[in-house]
Design a protein around this motif. Structure first.
Motif, short mmCIF file in Angstrom:
data_model
loop_
_atom_site.label_atom_id
_atom_site.label_comp_id
_atom_site.label_asym_id
_atom_site.label_seq_id
_atom_site.Cartn_x
_atom_site.Cartn_y
_atom_site.Cartn_z
N MET A 130 53.12 -126.67 -31.72
CA MET A 130 52.28 -125.53 -31.37
C MET A 130 52.32 -125.24 -29.86
O MET A 130 52.32 -124.08 -29.45
N LEU B 104 55.63 -123.52 -29.11
CA LEU B 104 55.55 -122.11 -29.52
C LEU B 104 54.75 -121.29 -28.50
O LEU B 104 55.10 -120.16 -28.20
N THR B 105 53.69 -121.89 -27.96
CA THR B 105 52.87 -121.18 -26.97
C THR B 105 53.69 -120.85 -25.72
O THR B 105 53.63 -119.73 -25.20
N VAL C 152 46.32 -118.43 -30.40
CA VAL C 152 46.12 -119.13 -31.68
C VAL C 152 46.94 -120.41 -31.71
O VAL C 152 46.42 -121.48 -32.09
N THR C 153 48.21 -120.33 -31.33
CA THR C 153 49.05 -121.53 -31.34
C THR C 153 48.54 -122.58 -30.36
O THR C 153 48.59 -123.79 -30.64
N THR D 108 48.75 -114.15 -30.36
CA THR D 108 49.34 -115.23 -31.16
C THR D 108 49.46 -116.51 -30.35
O THR D 108 49.23 -117.61 -30.86
N SER D 109 49.80 -116.37 -29.07
CA SER D 109 49.92 -117.57 -28.23
C SER D 109 48.59 -118.28 -28.07
O SER D 109 48.55 -119.52 -27.96
N PHE E 268 45.62 -124.42 -31.98
CA PHE E 268 46.05 -125.42 -32.95
C PHE E 268 46.71 -126.62 -32.27
O PHE E 268 46.64 -127.75 -32.78
N ALA E 269 47.35 -126.39 -31.12
CA ALA E 269 47.88 -127.51 -30.35
C ALA E 269 46.74 -128.41 -29.87
O ALA E 269 46.83 -129.64 -29.92
N GLN F 146 52.09 -131.78 -34.57
CA GLN F 146 51.45 -130.47 -34.50
C GLN F 146 51.23 -130.06 -33.06
O GLN F 146 51.47 -128.90 -32.68
#
Length: 293
Positions: free
Chosen positions: A191, A194-195, A171-172, A168-169, A175-176, A187
């Protein structure tokens, strides 16, 4: 006809390489002594030296990052320096690939060559009887020649959760990166935050996994070839995740506090992303070959 040449920047002499070398020596020497002290239940200076080495390493990273950031923001770097940074990061990641390849190679040798040999395969039945008469080739190898037996770490539970967290990290982080290239700063900030949080969650889960392995499963560094493989591979990977998280945190702070990086000038962000995706790929290989198979 005159020809215009691009400027070439030569950095001044820096103390940070030798400081980093001293820090790594302290970490290696302290960690070795600390593990020896823990296994023999005796007190010593290993833990203190290890912590001091980590502190010196963090000091070196902060100082060196600060110098490089200042040089970059003052426009001292040319296209040639940008290529040098890219080549340096590429070779660094390649060296890390070779580092983990050595440990995966040791795992392959133990499972595919040494274990069948000890089990009396080929023409080594006599030697196998002398070395370990009641040996049975199966993985995970939780029994030691001394008769101590431990429990293997199952792939379900914490290892699986950690795999999902790390995937998941990635993916985030992607997107960052997209947000940075498209000028979507909100964004980017969300993102990337979150990473970093997912990276911290991964490390927290791994620390809890080690406590569970030691306390509930009896799995230690001296628990035979399986214990060695488990702690060396997952431990070094955890160290790399820690460094990657620090790298991403520095990038995040530069974005939040200084509004650094643009869509066309953000190699530091790219370098951190390369490294983070690399540790994700290593974990997938580790999860399959250490936990599942």
């Amino acid at each position: 006809m005159s020809k215009t040449y691009d400027k070439y920047y030569v950095p001044e002499q820096s103390p940070w390489p030798i400081v980093g070398a001293v820090a790594l020596f302290m970490i290696a020497f302290g960690a070795g002594n600390f593990v020896n002290e823990v296994t023999r239940n005796k007190e010593g200076y290993g833990g203190y030296l290890l912590l001091a080495g980590v502190a010196v390493l963090l000091f070196m990273l902060v100082g060196w990052f600060r110098n490089v950031i200042d040089e970059s923001m003052h426009g001292l770097y040319s296209k040639q320096m940008d290529r040098s940074f890219r080549q340096g990061m590429s070779w660094f990641i390649f060296s890390e690939v070779m580092f983990f390849a050595a440990f995966f190679g040791a795992l392959f040798y133990a499972r595919m060559i040494a274990m069948p040999w000890l089990d009396g395969a080929s023409n080594n039945a006599m030697t196998a009887q002398l070395l370990w008469p009641d040996f049975s080739a199966h993985w995970p190898m939780t029994k030691t020649p001394g008769g101590t037996e431990t429990t293997a770490m199952p792939w379900q539970g914490l290892p699986l959760y950690n795999t999902l967290i790390l995937l998941t990290s990635s993916v985030t982080l992607h997107f960052a990166h997209v947000g940075l290239e498209q000028g979507k700063r909100t964004q980017l900030k969300l993102m990337l935050t979150l990473t970093v949080l997912l990276g911290a969650a991964f490390l927290a889960c791994q620390a809890y996994e080690y406590v569970h392995a030691y306390r509930d499963l009896g799995l230690k560094l001296d628990s035979g070839i399986y214990g060695n493989t488990f702690f060396l591979l997952t431990g070094f990977h955890g160290l790399h995740v820690t460094l990657g998280a620090i790298f991403l945190l520095v990038i995040l702070l530069r974005i939040l506090l200084k509004n650094h990086f643009t869509a066309h000038n953000h190699f530091a962000f790219q370098a951190a992303a390369w490294y983070w995706h690399f540790v994700d790929v290593v974990w997938l290989c580790l999860f399959v070959f250490v936990y599942v198979l």
